[in-house]
Scaffold this motif. Structure first.
Motif: not given
Length: 286
Positions: A35, A118, A121-122, A134, A136, A180
DNA sequence: AAGCCGGGGGT
DNA sequence: ACCCCAGGCTT
Protein backbone atom coordinates in the motif's frame (compact mmCIF):
# COMPACT_ATOMS: atom_id res chain seq x y z
CA UNK A 1 -30.23 2.49 -2.78
CA UNK A 2 -28.01 4.82 -4.76
CA UNK A 3 -25.39 2.30 -5.79
CA UNK A 4 -25.67 -1.43 -6.41
CA UNK A 5 -23.01 -2.89 -4.12
CA UNK A 6 -23.80 -6.43 -5.22
CA UNK A 7 -23.07 -5.46 -8.82
CA UNK A 8 -19.64 -4.25 -7.71
CA UNK A 9 -18.75 -7.32 -5.66
CA UNK A 10 -20.10 -9.67 -8.31
CA UNK A 11 -18.02 -8.02 -10.99
CA UNK A 12 -14.94 -7.99 -8.79
CA UNK A 13 -15.20 -11.68 -7.96
CA UNK A 14 -15.04 -12.39 -11.67
CA UNK A 15 -12.69 -9.72 -13.00
CA UNK A 16 -10.20 -8.85 -10.27
CA UNK A 17 -6.64 -8.70 -11.58
CA UNK A 18 -4.36 -11.38 -10.17
CA UNK A 19 -1.97 -9.36 -8.01
CA UNK A 20 0.48 -10.54 -5.34
CA UNK A 21 -1.31 -8.74 -2.49
CA UNK A 22 -4.57 -10.48 -3.44
CA UNK A 23 -3.10 -13.96 -3.16
CA UNK A 24 -4.31 -16.08 -0.23
CA UNK A 25 -1.83 -15.99 2.62
CA UNK A 26 -0.28 -12.67 1.65
CA UNK A 27 0.89 -11.19 4.96
CA UNK A 28 -0.38 -8.05 6.68
CA UNK A 29 3.19 -6.80 6.56
CA UNK A 30 3.20 -7.36 2.81
CA UNK A 31 -0.05 -5.44 2.54
CA UNK A 32 1.41 -2.46 4.39
CA UNK A 33 4.49 -2.49 2.15
CA UNK A 34 2.43 -2.76 -1.03
CA UNK A 35 0.00 0.00 0.00
CA UNK A 36 2.86 2.40 0.72
CA UNK A 37 4.45 1.57 -2.62
CA UNK A 38 1.13 1.91 -4.44
CA UNK A 39 0.43 5.37 -3.00
CA UNK A 40 1.82 7.07 -6.09
CA UNK A 41 3.31 4.32 -8.20
CA UNK A 42 1.68 2.13 -10.85
CA UNK A 43 0.85 -1.50 -10.12
CA UNK A 44 3.20 -2.92 -12.76
CA UNK A 45 6.21 -1.16 -11.25
CA UNK A 46 5.34 -2.13 -7.68
CA UNK A 47 4.84 -5.87 -8.22
CA UNK A 48 8.48 -6.96 -8.64
CA UNK A 49 9.74 -4.64 -5.91
CA UNK A 50 7.27 -5.68 -3.22
CA UNK A 51 8.08 -9.32 -3.93
CA UNK A 52 11.80 -8.65 -3.55
CA UNK A 53 11.23 -6.72 -0.32
CA UNK A 54 9.23 -9.58 1.19
CA UNK A 55 11.85 -12.15 0.29
CA UNK A 56 14.52 -9.98 1.81
CA UNK A 57 12.61 -8.59 4.81
CA UNK A 58 9.75 -10.99 5.60
CA UNK A 59 8.80 -9.27 8.89
CA UNK A 60 8.97 -5.69 10.20
CA UNK A 61 11.89 -6.55 12.48
CA UNK A 62 13.89 -7.70 9.46
CA UNK A 63 13.41 -4.39 7.70
CA UNK A 64 14.06 -2.44 10.89
CA UNK A 65 17.47 -4.11 11.10
CA UNK A 66 18.46 -2.95 7.63
CA UNK A 67 20.34 0.28 6.96
CA UNK A 68 18.56 3.24 5.40
CA UNK A 69 21.02 3.02 2.51
CA UNK A 70 20.03 -0.57 1.76
CA UNK A 71 16.34 0.35 1.99
CA UNK A 72 16.76 3.30 -0.37
CA UNK A 73 18.67 1.14 -2.85
CA UNK A 74 15.98 -1.55 -2.70
CA UNK A 75 13.38 1.17 -3.30
CA UNK A 76 15.10 1.82 -6.61
CA UNK A 77 13.18 4.02 -9.03
CA UNK A 78 9.73 3.77 -7.47
CA UNK A 79 9.81 7.49 -6.83
CA UNK A 80 9.13 9.64 -3.75
CA UNK A 81 11.84 7.85 -1.75
CA UNK A 82 10.63 9.45 1.48
CA UNK A 83 8.16 6.58 1.42
CA UNK A 84 11.05 4.14 1.75
CA UNK A 85 12.23 5.90 4.89
CA UNK A 86 8.67 6.00 6.19
CA UNK A 87 8.37 2.25 5.69
CA UNK A 88 11.67 1.73 7.50
CA UNK A 89 10.35 3.82 10.39
CA UNK A 90 7.05 1.89 10.30
CA UNK A 91 9.03 -1.32 10.62
CA UNK A 92 10.88 -0.06 13.68
CA UNK A 93 7.69 1.17 15.34
CA UNK A 94 5.85 -2.09 14.65
CA UNK A 95 8.75 -4.21 15.87
CA UNK A 96 9.17 -2.17 19.05
CA UNK A 97 5.65 -1.11 19.98
CA UNK A 98 3.36 -3.68 18.35
CA UNK A 99 5.14 -6.98 18.90
CA UNK A 100 6.26 -7.18 15.28
CA UNK A 101 2.65 -7.40 14.10
CA UNK A 102 0.94 -4.83 11.88
CA UNK A 103 -1.77 -3.08 13.95
CA UNK A 104 -5.45 -3.64 13.11
CA UNK A 105 -6.69 -0.43 14.72
CA UNK A 106 -7.14 2.47 12.30
CA UNK A 107 -5.89 5.05 14.78
CA UNK A 108 -2.80 3.01 15.56
CA UNK A 109 -2.17 2.67 11.82
CA UNK A 110 -2.68 6.41 11.32
CA UNK A 111 0.03 7.03 13.91
CA UNK A 112 2.59 5.28 11.70
CA UNK A 113 4.76 7.47 9.45
CA UNK A 114 3.56 7.75 5.85
CA UNK A 115 0.18 6.22 6.72
CA UNK A 116 -2.79 8.52 6.15
CA UNK A 117 -6.56 8.15 5.81
CA UNK A 118 -6.39 5.95 2.75
CA UNK A 119 -3.55 3.62 3.71
CA UNK A 120 -4.70 3.12 7.30
CA UNK A 121 -8.12 1.90 6.19
CA UNK A 122 -6.77 -0.10 3.27
CA UNK A 123 -4.52 -2.04 5.66
CA UNK A 124 -7.25 -2.44 8.28
CA UNK A 125 -9.60 -3.86 5.64
CA UNK A 126 -7.35 -5.81 3.26
CA UNK A 127 -4.79 -7.11 5.75
CA UNK A 128 -7.11 -7.71 8.72
CA UNK A 129 -10.63 -7.94 7.35
CA UNK A 130 -11.90 -4.95 9.32
CA UNK A 131 -15.01 -3.09 8.17
CA UNK A 132 -14.13 0.48 7.15
CA UNK A 133 -14.67 2.77 4.16
CA UNK A 134 -11.56 2.81 1.94
CA UNK A 135 -11.48 5.94 -0.19
CA UNK A 136 -8.80 6.67 -2.73
CA UNK A 137 -8.98 8.87 -5.79
CA UNK A 138 -10.45 6.03 -7.87
CA UNK A 139 -13.29 5.48 -5.42
CA UNK A 140 -13.95 9.21 -5.27
CA UNK A 141 -14.25 9.34 -9.05
CA UNK A 142 -16.59 6.32 -9.21
CA UNK A 143 -18.82 7.85 -6.53
CA UNK A 144 -18.79 11.23 -8.26
CA UNK A 145 -20.02 9.64 -11.47
CA UNK A 146 -22.22 6.74 -10.42
CA UNK A 147 -23.90 8.53 -7.50
CA UNK A 148 -23.54 12.27 -8.04
CA UNK A 149 -23.64 12.24 -11.83
CA UNK A 150 -20.62 14.48 -12.37
CA UNK A 151 -17.45 13.77 -14.33
CA UNK A 152 -15.00 14.63 -11.56
CA UNK A 153 -15.13 14.54 -7.78
CA UNK A 154 -14.94 17.68 -5.65
CA UNK A 155 -11.74 18.39 -3.73
CA UNK A 156 -10.88 15.52 -1.38
CA UNK A 157 -12.43 15.83 2.05
CA UNK A 158 -12.27 13.02 4.59
CA UNK A 159 -15.23 14.55 6.39
CA UNK A 160 -17.39 14.05 3.32
CA UNK A 161 -15.73 11.14 1.51
CA UNK A 162 -15.58 8.66 4.38
CA UNK A 163 -19.27 8.94 5.41
CA UNK A 164 -20.32 8.79 1.75
CA UNK A 165 -18.50 5.49 1.23
CA UNK A 166 -19.51 4.24 4.67
CA UNK A 167 -23.20 4.62 3.80
CA UNK A 168 -22.77 2.22 0.87
CA UNK A 169 -20.73 -0.45 2.66
CA UNK A 170 -22.35 -3.88 2.86
CA UNK A 171 -22.87 -5.18 6.38
CA UNK A 172 -21.33 -8.56 5.61
CA UNK A 173 -17.61 -8.62 6.38
CA UNK A 174 -16.54 -10.46 3.25
CA UNK A 175 -18.85 -8.41 1.04
CA UNK A 176 -17.60 -5.06 2.34
CA UNK A 177 -14.03 -6.14 1.70
CA UNK A 178 -14.86 -7.03 -1.89
CA UNK A 179 -16.88 -3.83 -2.24
CA UNK A 180 -13.95 -1.67 -1.14
CA UNK A 181 -11.57 -3.52 -3.43
CA UNK A 182 -14.09 -3.59 -6.28
CA UNK A 183 -14.76 0.14 -6.20
CA UNK A 184 -11.03 0.83 -6.44
CA UNK A 185 -10.65 -1.71 -9.23
CA UNK A 186 -13.53 -0.21 -11.22
CA UNK A 187 -11.95 3.22 -10.89
CA UNK A 188 -8.55 1.87 -11.90
CA UNK A 189 -9.49 -0.19 -14.94
CA UNK A 190 -12.96 0.94 -16.12
CA UNK A 191 -14.04 4.28 -14.68
CA UNK A 192 -10.78 5.97 -15.56
CA UNK A 193 -10.36 9.73 -15.61
CA UNK A 194 -10.06 9.74 -19.39
CA UNK A 195 -11.75 7.34 -21.81
CA UNK A 196 -13.84 5.35 -19.31
CA UNK A 197 -14.96 1.93 -20.54
CA UNK A 198 -18.60 2.30 -19.56
CA UNK A 199 -19.73 -0.59 -21.76
CA UNK A 200 -17.97 -3.04 -19.45
CA UNK A 201 -18.94 -1.36 -16.19
CA UNK A 202 -21.15 -3.27 -13.75
CA UNK A 203 -22.74 0.06 -12.75
CA UNK A 204 -23.59 1.19 -16.28
CA UNK A 205 -27.34 0.60 -15.83
CA UNK A 206 -27.65 2.77 -12.74
CA UNK A 207 -24.82 5.26 -13.26
CA UNK A 208 -26.08 8.82 -12.73
CA UNK A 209 -23.36 10.31 -14.90
CA UNK A 210 -24.10 8.00 -17.81
CA UNK A 211 -27.85 8.60 -17.40
CA UNK A 212 -27.19 12.33 -17.71
CA UNK A 213 -25.30 11.79 -20.97
CA UNK A 214 -21.79 11.78 -19.46
CA UNK A 215 -21.52 15.58 -19.23
CA UNK A 216 -18.01 17.05 -19.20
CA UNK A 217 -16.63 18.57 -16.04
CA UNK A 218 -18.18 22.04 -15.65
CA UNK A 219 -16.50 23.31 -12.51
CA UNK A 220 -13.37 25.41 -12.25
CA UNK A 221 -10.51 24.12 -14.44
CA UNK A 222 -8.44 21.36 -12.92
CA UNK A 223 -5.23 22.73 -11.48
CA UNK A 224 -2.41 22.20 -13.92
CA UNK A 225 0.56 20.38 -12.55
CA UNK A 226 4.07 21.79 -12.88
CA UNK A 227 6.34 20.37 -15.53
CA UNK A 228 8.61 17.55 -14.43
CA UNK A 229 11.28 18.34 -17.01
CA UNK A 230 13.65 20.85 -15.46
CA UNK A 231 12.06 20.62 -12.01
CA UNK A 232 13.75 20.13 -8.67
CA UNK A 233 11.91 16.82 -8.42
CA UNK A 234 13.78 15.66 -11.49
CA UNK A 235 17.07 16.99 -10.08
CA UNK A 236 16.50 15.27 -6.76
CA UNK A 237 15.75 12.02 -8.55
CA UNK A 238 18.98 12.28 -10.51
CA UNK A 239 21.08 13.00 -7.45
CA UNK A 240 19.46 10.08 -5.61
CA UNK A 241 20.18 7.80 -8.56
CA UNK A 242 23.86 8.80 -8.41
CA UNK A 243 24.02 8.15 -4.66
CA UNK A 244 22.29 4.77 -5.00
CA UNK A 245 24.71 3.70 -7.70
CA UNK A 246 27.88 4.48 -5.74
CA UNK A 247 29.56 2.40 -3.05
CA UNK A 248 31.68 5.32 -1.94
CA UNK A 249 30.82 8.93 -1.07
CA UNK A 250 30.58 11.28 -4.03
CA UNK A 251 31.96 14.79 -3.96
CA UNK A 252 29.76 17.77 -4.69
CA UNK A 253 31.81 18.36 -7.84
CA UNK A 254 31.16 14.83 -9.05
CA UNK A 255 27.45 15.19 -8.41
CA UNK A 256 27.42 18.60 -10.08
CA UNK A 257 28.47 16.95 -13.32
CA UNK A 258 25.14 15.10 -13.34
CA UNK A 259 23.14 17.94 -11.78
CA UNK A 260 24.63 21.44 -11.92
CA UNK A 261 22.48 22.58 -8.98
CA UNK A 262 23.69 19.65 -6.84
CA UNK A 263 24.73 21.87 -3.91
CA UNK A 264 21.25 23.28 -3.41
CA UNK A 265 19.56 19.96 -4.13
CA UNK A 266 21.73 18.16 -1.57
CA UNK A 267 20.71 20.61 1.14
CA UNK A 268 17.11 19.65 0.58
CA UNK A 269 17.87 15.94 0.44
CA UNK A 270 19.83 16.21 3.68
CA UNK A 271 16.91 17.97 5.37
CA UNK A 272 14.67 15.11 4.25
CA UNK A 273 17.10 12.49 5.55
CA UNK A 274 17.71 11.12 2.05
CA UNK A 275 21.38 12.10 1.79
CA UNK A 276 24.12 12.46 4.39
CA UNK A 277 27.54 14.07 4.51
CA UNK A 278 30.23 11.42 4.47
CA UNK A 279 34.00 11.48 4.28
CA UNK A 280 34.93 13.47 1.24
CA UNK A 281 31.37 14.09 0.05
CA UNK A 282 27.85 12.74 0.10
CA UNK A 283 26.26 9.32 0.44
CA UNK A 284 22.97 7.66 1.25
CA UNK A 285 22.20 7.81 5.01
CA UNK A 286 23.76 4.93 6.96
C1' DA B 1 -6.18 25.42 0.82
C1' DA B 2 -2.11 25.04 -1.64
C1' DG B 3 2.40 23.38 -2.79
C1' DC B 4 5.93 19.93 -2.63
C1' DC B 5 7.54 15.35 -3.53
C1' DG B 6 9.56 10.92 -8.74
C1' DG B 7 8.97 8.66 -12.50
C1' DG B 8 6.60 6.42 -16.10
C1' DG B 9 2.71 5.61 -19.31
C1' DG B 10 -0.91 7.08 -22.56
C1' DT B 11 -2.24 10.04 -26.35
C1' DA C 1 5.96 16.80 -27.16
C1' DC C 2 2.76 17.02 -24.10
C1' DC C 3 -0.54 15.78 -20.55
C1' DC C 4 -1.99 12.86 -16.81
C1' DC C 5 -1.61 10.37 -12.69
C1' DA C 6 -1.97 10.42 -6.76
C1' DG C 7 -1.44 9.91 -0.90
C1' DG C 8 0.80 12.15 2.74
C1' DC C 9 2.98 15.86 4.77
C1' DT C 10 4.19 20.71 5.49
C1' DT C 11 3.19 25.40 5.50
Amino acid sequence: MTLDAAAVTGWFREHARDLPWRRPGFSAWGTLISELMLQQTQVARVVPVVEEWLRRWPTPADLAAASQADVLRAWGRLGYPRRALALHACAAAIAERHGNRVPEDVDELLALPGVGDYTARAVAVFAHGGRHPVVDTNVRRVLARAVDGVAQPAAPSARRDLPAMSALLPEDLEEQRLFNAGMMEIGAVLCTARAPRCDECPLRRSCAWRAAGSPAHDGPPVRRQPRFEGSDRQRRGRVMAELRASDVPLTEAELARAVPEAARILEGLERDGLAARAEGGWALPA
